[in-house]
Write an enzyme that holds these catalytic residues in place. Structure first.
Site, PDB file in Angstrom:
ATOM      1  N   MET A  24      31.214  13.259 -32.828  1.00  0.00           N
ATOM      2  CA  MET A  24      31.722  12.422 -31.745  1.00  0.00           C
ATOM      3  C   MET A  24      32.172  13.288 -30.572  1.00  0.00           C
ATOM      4  SD  MET A  24      33.499   9.019 -33.274  1.00  0.00           S
ATOM      5  CE  MET A  24      35.069   9.746 -33.697  1.00  0.00           C
ATOM      6  N   HIS A  31      33.120  22.024 -36.032  1.00  0.00           N
ATOM      7  CA  HIS A  31      31.794  21.494 -35.726  1.00  0.00           C
ATOM      8  C   HIS A  31      30.757  22.620 -35.642  1.00  0.00           C
ATOM      9  CE1 HIS A  31      34.315  18.227 -33.782  1.00  0.00           C
ATOM     10  NE2 HIS A  31      33.534  17.528 -34.583  1.00  0.00           N
ATOM     11  N   GLU A 143      33.524  18.755 -44.858  1.00  0.00           N
ATOM     12  CA  GLU A 143      34.222  18.308 -46.053  1.00  0.00           C
ATOM     13  C   GLU A 143      35.642  17.832 -45.768  1.00  0.00           C
ATOM     14  OE1 GLU A 143      33.854  21.565 -48.781  1.00  0.00           O
ATOM     15  OE2 GLU A 143      31.746  21.097 -49.258  1.00  0.00           O
TER      16      GLU A 143
END
Length: 279
Positions: A24, A31, A143
Site C-alpha cells: 500500500m 517492504h 510475516e
C-alpha cells in the site's frame, strides 16, 4: 510505471518467472526486504502500490494513510524493480462500491478480524485481483501480518490459484519495533513507548517453556507497566492451524499482539516454542 489493468497484463507477457510484491506504499526497509527476496528468485519483479479502500473500516485511517508516492518510486528504482503498478480505485473496482468480495470466512473474524470487521475480506479481494492481473509465479508477503499471510495461503490453496506464497521475516528497528508504514504516526514519547509490543512478545517467548498460561501472563505484565497503551489482544496460536492454544499445548506457536498507542494501532508477532525444556 503501470496504471491500468490492460497495460500491466501486456507488459508482463513473456517476462519469464514473475514475482509480485503487493504493497500500500509508504515503503520502508521491511517492504524493500520483500523486493530483495523476490529478485533472488524471479526474472521480473512487479510491485503494486495501491491503498485499498476495501480493507479499511469507516472509522479507520484510510484518508490519512501515508501516500509518499514519489519517494516510493525512487526507492523501487534504486532496488531495480522492473515494474510498479499504481492503479486507481476505478481500475481495481470498476463498479465501486458494489463489487464482488472474497470472504475470509470464520478465520477472518477472529483476532484482527474481531477488531477490524471485513478487513480480511478486503485484503483477500485485492490480493486475488492482483493475482489475476499480474499472473505471478510467486508473491512475497511480510510475516509481520501473520494472520493475513495465513489467510492468503489458505485462499490460494482453496481457490486453486497457481501462485507460490512466500513469507519474508519481520524487519525491526534497532530498538525492536517492527517496521510499519504506520510508524510514521508515532512521535516523541509515543514512539519510545511503541517498543512495548516487542517487549511483551519477548516476555512471552522467554517464559514459553513454562506453558502457554505462564507465557501470556509474562507478556501481560509488560503491558500492565504501560497503562497508557490499550491492548486489543495478546494470544498464542498453533503455528500450523492458527487455533488458540490451551495450557496443555506443546509445540510451535505464534504469539500475536495488537495495541493502541494514542491514535495509532500497531501489530506484531513472534514464533514461540511452547513447553519442553528451557534450553
Amino acid at each position: 510505471m503501470l496504471t491500468t489493468v490492460n497495460e500491466t497484463r501486456a507488459a508482463l507477457a513473456d517476462r519469464g518467472r514473475i514475482a509480485l510484491v503487493p504493497t500500500m506504499g509508504a515503503l520502508h526497509d521491511g517492504h524493500l526486504s520483500l523486493v530483495r527476496l523476490a529478485k533472488q528468485h524471479a526474472d521480473t519483479v512487479i510491485v503494486s502500490v495501491f491503498v485499498n479502500p476495501l480493507q479499511f473500516g469507516p472509522n479507520e485511517d484510510f484518508d490519512r494513510y501515508p501516500r509518499p508516492f514519489d519517494d516510493d518510486v525512487k526507492l523501487l528504482e534504486q532496488e531495480g524493480v522492473d515494474f510498479c503498478f499504481n492503479p486507481t480505485t476505478e481500475q481495481m473496482y470498476p463498479t465501486w462500491p458494489s463489487t464482488t468480495i472474497v470472504s475470509a470466512g470464520e478465520a477472518g473474524r477472529i483476532l484482527e478480524g474481531e477488531f477490524r470487521p471485513s478487513h480480511f475480506d478486503g485484503v483477500l479481494t485485492i490480493v486475488a485481483k492482483l493475482f489475476l492481473i499480474t499472473a505471478p509465479d510467486f508473491a512475497v508477503f511480510g510475516e509481520k501480518d501473520a494472520q493475513q499471510l495465513a489467510l492468503i495461503r489458505r485462499m490460494t490453496r482453496d481457490l486453486n490459484i497457481p501462485v507460490e506464497i512466500v513469507g519474508a521475516p519481520i524487519v525491526r528497528e534497532p530498538d525492536g519495533l517492527a517496521r510499519s508504514s504506520r510508524n510514521r504516526y508515532l512521535e516523541g514519547e509515543t514512539r519510545e513507548r511503541a517498543t512495548v509490543l516487542n517487549r511483551a512478545l519477548e516476555a512471552v517467548e522467554a517464559n514459553a517453556h513454562e506453558g502457554a498460561q505462564a507465557a501470556l501472563a509474562a507478556g501481560r505484565k509488560v503491558y500492565e507497566a504501560d497503562e497508557a497503551t490499550i491492548v486489543d489482544y495478546l494470544v498464542l496460536v498453533d503455528a500450523a492451524t492458527f487455533a488458540p492454544v490451551d495450557d496443555a499445548f506443546t509445540g510451535d506457536a505464534i504469539a500475536l499482539t495488537a495495541a493502541r498507542l494514542g491514535t495509532t494501532r500497531l501489530i506484531d508477532n513472534r514464533p514461540v516454542r511452547v513447553g519442553g525444556n528451557e534450553n
